[in-house]
Design a protein around this motif. Structure first.
Motif, PDB file in Angstrom:
ATOM      1  N   SER A 303       0.848  -1.196   0.000  1.00  0.00           N
ATOM      2  CA  SER A 303       0.000   0.000   0.000  1.00  0.00           C
ATOM      3  C   SER A 303       0.882   1.244   0.000  1.00  0.00           C
ATOM      4  O   SER A 303       1.693   1.440   0.912  1.00  0.00           O
ATOM      5  CB  SER A 303      -0.912   0.013   1.235  1.00  0.00           C
ATOM      6  OG  SER A 303      -1.776  -1.106   1.231  1.00  0.00           O
ATOM      7  N   ASN A 339     -12.198  -2.695  -1.046  1.00  0.00           N
ATOM      8  CA  ASN A 339     -11.220  -2.651   0.049  1.00  0.00           C
ATOM      9  C   ASN A 339     -11.354  -3.800   1.041  1.00  0.00           C
ATOM     10  O   ASN A 339     -10.693  -3.815   2.077  1.00  0.00           O
ATOM     11  CB  ASN A 339     -11.365  -1.328   0.815  1.00  0.00           C
ATOM     12  CG  ASN A 339     -11.279  -0.122  -0.083  1.00  0.00           C
ATOM     13  OD1 ASN A 339     -10.503  -0.098  -1.035  1.00  0.00           O
ATOM     14  ND2 ASN A 339     -12.093   0.901   0.191  1.00  0.00           N
ATOM     15  N   LYS A 342      -8.516  -5.928   3.046  1.00  0.00           N
ATOM     16  CA  LYS A 342      -7.719  -5.435   4.174  1.00  0.00           C
ATOM     17  C   LYS A 342      -8.186  -6.011   5.506  1.00  0.00           C
ATOM     18  O   LYS A 342      -7.431  -6.008   6.487  1.00  0.00           O
ATOM     19  CB  LYS A 342      -7.734  -3.908   4.222  1.00  0.00           C
ATOM     20  CG  LYS A 342      -9.058  -3.279   4.634  1.00  0.00           C
ATOM     21  CD  LYS A 342      -8.933  -1.761   4.655  1.00  0.00           C
ATOM     22  CE  LYS A 342     -10.243  -1.084   5.066  1.00  0.00           C
ATOM     23  NZ  LYS A 342     -10.113   0.385   5.062  1.00  0.00           N
ATOM     24  N   HIS A 345      -5.779  -8.835   6.345  1.00  0.00           N
ATOM     25  CA  HIS A 345      -4.364  -8.569   6.127  1.00  0.00           C
ATOM     26  C   HIS A 345      -3.671  -8.168   7.427  1.00  0.00           C
ATOM     27  O   HIS A 345      -4.259  -7.490   8.270  1.00  0.00           O
ATOM     28  CB  HIS A 345      -4.169  -7.438   5.105  1.00  0.00           C
ATOM     29  CG  HIS A 345      -4.096  -7.932   3.694  1.00  0.00           C
ATOM     30  ND1 HIS A 345      -5.139  -8.586   3.091  1.00  0.00           N
ATOM     31  CD2 HIS A 345      -3.107  -7.871   2.762  1.00  0.00           C
ATOM     32  CE1 HIS A 345      -4.799  -8.895   1.849  1.00  0.00           C
ATOM     33  NE2 HIS A 345      -3.571  -8.475   1.631  1.00  0.00           N
ATOM     34  N   TYR A 376      -5.327   0.751   7.370  1.00  0.00           N
ATOM     35  CA  TYR A 376      -6.506   0.020   7.828  1.00  0.00           C
ATOM     36  C   TYR A 376      -7.736   0.899   8.040  1.00  0.00           C
ATOM     37  O   TYR A 376      -8.865   0.433   7.901  1.00  0.00           O
ATOM     38  CB  TYR A 376      -6.183  -0.719   9.129  1.00  0.00           C
ATOM     39  CG  TYR A 376      -5.237  -1.886   8.945  1.00  0.00           C
ATOM     40  CD1 TYR A 376      -5.609  -3.001   8.199  1.00  0.00           C
ATOM     41  CD2 TYR A 376      -3.964  -1.878   9.507  1.00  0.00           C
ATOM     42  CE1 TYR A 376      -4.737  -4.064   8.017  1.00  0.00           C
ATOM     43  CE2 TYR A 376      -3.093  -2.943   9.334  1.00  0.00           C
ATOM     44  CZ  TYR A 376      -3.494  -4.033   8.591  1.00  0.00           C
ATOM     45  OH  TYR A 376      -2.629  -5.090   8.413  1.00  0.00           O
ATOM     46  N   TRP A 381      -8.058   1.413   0.446  1.00  0.00           N
ATOM     47  CA  TRP A 381      -7.110   0.308   0.270  1.00  0.00           C
ATOM     48  C   TRP A 381      -6.853  -0.007  -1.202  1.00  0.00           C
ATOM     49  O   TRP A 381      -5.712  -0.029  -1.641  1.00  0.00           O
ATOM     50  CB  TRP A 381      -7.634  -0.927   1.006  1.00  0.00           C
ATOM     51  CG  TRP A 381      -6.654  -2.057   1.069  1.00  0.00           C
ATOM     52  CD1 TRP A 381      -5.688  -2.250   2.010  1.00  0.00           C
ATOM     53  CD2 TRP A 381      -6.544  -3.145   0.146  1.00  0.00           C
ATOM     54  NE1 TRP A 381      -4.974  -3.397   1.735  1.00  0.00           N
ATOM     55  CE2 TRP A 381      -5.484  -3.964   0.596  1.00  0.00           C
ATOM     56  CE3 TRP A 381      -7.229  -3.511  -1.005  1.00  0.00           C
ATOM     57  CZ2 TRP A 381      -5.111  -5.118  -0.062  1.00  0.00           C
ATOM     58  CZ3 TRP A 381      -6.853  -4.663  -1.672  1.00  0.00           C
ATOM     59  CH2 TRP A 381      -5.801  -5.455  -1.203  1.00  0.00           C
ATOM     60  N   THR A 385      -3.287   0.367  -3.255  1.00  0.00           N
ATOM     61  CA  THR A 385      -2.631  -0.925  -3.043  1.00  0.00           C
ATOM     62  C   THR A 385      -2.528  -1.743  -4.319  1.00  0.00           C
ATOM     63  O   THR A 385      -3.454  -1.772  -5.131  1.00  0.00           O
ATOM     64  CB  THR A 385      -3.408  -1.742  -1.991  1.00  0.00           C
ATOM     65  OG1 THR A 385      -3.483  -1.000  -0.768  1.00  0.00           O
ATOM     66  CG2 THR A 385      -2.724  -3.073  -1.706  1.00  0.00           C
TER      67      THR A 385
END
Length: 521
Positions: A303, A339, A342, A345, A376, A381, A385
């Motif tokens: 990211s 997103n 995430k 992750h 986060y 994201w 990313t």
């Protein structure tokens, strides 16, 4: 009604088979457990779990399935068109090593015999070179420059109609026999389902044309039994039992067919055949479930902290860096707003055991709390990313077998067990993070359990000279039975080291070329 061929699964192998057999005059039924999808049926983002994920227990009937085993987590596709609905469009031809290794190496001169079928597959899938670079690709190009590998960087060959952006044209591929198509707008949503009618999924080429020639497609049905009519070798055909895959209650149905082709992918075909080997099809080779391969790959997200960049723009995979003879790196993207990844992750770390990795996660969060907070809780994201996909041709294999609960489990068969911590990939991840001013994260399962993820699960019903070496012969016929074929990713008998969809398509084309045109009575 009795068919000449029943095809179980509508992915690359099943779709090719459906078209080629229908054109040769055979009656064909394709059975698919997933749903039909029109452009507007796909989710706008991957937050719409109901339309994105295939999890029937939760009443989610989307296009992507996540299966977790002891040694690998597998991403696969579901729906009419199979993996083409969710894959990243990329269509590379493997290096020569692929054709000269594995259990199939002595059965044919594969590289020579498959060459025309690769070209036919590229044509049918509408392959085209990506016409422009975006921020994520430019980051990979910068890595190539920093490593002195500028000549190893390239754009990808993908199954996308570029045309004029957002402009719909009459079928540009099949002289008017195919559907209208719309020029790609580079939204990055290839892997959540193309809502722009630009991705050349199988329902827009092979399956679309197969229906024109009379093939039938039965969606939302799952095969639960395939039984020889003569209780022996299937010379007289098979009785296929199906049941609903999306409704809570329904009666089972039985359909007869002279021939059956298994094309449900590794997770569909191998699971079903392991079940059938214990009852309806006991003569299948004991090699069933052996030689399961991934592309020895890692999936790590990076990211960027540079807000003015947009890493979601482009096609799913628009560029590639061939780092050495055995390895290469691709960048994958999701559309802006997708997103959801995430949520699972964690900071990317390496280590020999879970305790050291978790300690490193804590240290990473303490050292860079603001950066991780942005990823986060603040960062969009997908917009910031890319997912780095690292693959190798180096080989190791797993074995899938059925436990007492009827579930597939994995064990290491040969070589080292798959790992997400490949030294070459660790170096490249650091280089890419530096190039885009980014922070790396990975699936929590990799950090906690050391289990790598793959979208390219292959093998389990490989080719061999006989039943002691493989499950199928060089023409994809199952040893021990007549009129039974396996044509999907489970037939792949060596490590391609690249995205395998084109190879599955080409091998399916070759298999279908061996079947004669139906004789007219």
């Amino acid at each position: 009604m009795e068919y000449d061929y029943i095809i179980i699964g509508s992915g690359f192998g099943g779709s090719v088979s459906a078209l080629r057999l229908a054109k040769k005059g055979y009656s064909v039924l394709v059975i698919e457990k997933g749903k039909w999808f029109k452009a507007e049926d796909f989710p706008k983002t991957n937050w719409n779990f109901r339309k994105w994920l295939w999890m029937p227990s939760f009443r989610f009937f989307g296009i992507m399935k996540l299966s977790i085993f002891k040694h690998v987590a597998v991403l696969s596709g579901t729906g009419v068109g199979g993996g083409s609905l969710v894959y990243a469009n990329t269509l590379p031809i493997p290096e020569s090593t692929f054709f000269k290794t594995g259990s199939w190496q002595k059965l044919r001169d594969w590289e020579k015999e498959l060459a025309p079928h690769y070209q036919e597959a590229l044509k049918m899938l509408g392959a085209a070179r990506v016409p422009k670079l975006f921020d994520g690709d430019i980051g990979l190009q910068k890595v190539a420059q920093n490593l002195g590998m500028e000549d190893k960087f390239d754009v990808t060959n993908v199954a996308v109609y570029f045309g004029e952006e957002n402009v719909t044209k009459v079928d540009p591929y099949f002289e008017g026999m195919g559907p209208d198509r719309t020029g790609c707008n580079f939204c990055g949503a290839c892997m959540t389902g193309c809502r722009n009618n630009s991705k050349n999924t199988l329902d827009k080429n092979y399956l679309y044309l197969a229906q024109k020639y009379g093939a039938e497609i039965l969606a939302e049905q799952e095969v639960c039994d395939v039984k020889p009519l003569d209780e022996k070798d299937g010379a007289n055909g098979y009785e296929v039992t199906i049941q609903t895959s999306t409704k809570l209650f329904s009666k089972k149905r039985k359909i007869r067919s002279k021939n059956v082709i298994f094309s449900g992918g590794v997770l569909g075909t191998i699971k079903l055949l392991l079940k059938l080997k214990s009852n309806s099809l006991p003569n299948i080779s004991d090699r069933l479930g052996e030689d399961i391969r991934t592309n020895n790959e890692t999936l790590v997200s990076v990211s960027s902290l540079e807000k003015h960049k947009n890493y979601s723009k482009g096609v799913a995979i628009g560029s590639i860096l061939n780092t050495d003879a055995n390895s290469h790196l691709e960048i994958c993207r999701y559309s802006e707003g997708s997103n959801a990844w995430k949520l699972i992750h964690m900071p990317y770390v390496t280590g020999s055991n879970v305790f050291s990795r978790l300690l490193k996660v804590v240290v990473a969060l303490i050292k860079s709390p603001i950066q991780y907070f942005k990823i986060y809780f603040v960062n969009s994201w997908a917009k910031q990313t890319v997912v780095l996909l690292f693959m190798q041709t180096l080989d190791s294999t797993l074995r899938f077998k059925r436990n007492i609960f009827g579930l597939m489990t994995s064990t290491v068969s040969s070589g080292q067990k798959p790992t997400p911590f490949i030294p070459e990939s660790v170096i490249l991840i650091k280089e890419y993070s530096k190039a885009v001013n980014g922070i790396s994260t990975s699936f929590a399962l990799e950090t906690i359990a050391g289990i790598p993820s793959t979208a390219h699960i292959l093998g389990g019903a490989v080719m061999g000279a006989n039943a002691s070496e493989g499950v199928i012969d060089k023409n994809n016929k199952v040893f021990g039975y007549k009129n039974l074929y396996i044509i999907d990713g489970s037939m792949i008998s060596a490590n391609p080291g690249v995205n395998p969809s084109l190879s599955i398509t080409a091998i399916a084309e070759l298999a279908m070329a061996q079947i004669p045109t139906k004789e007219k009575i």
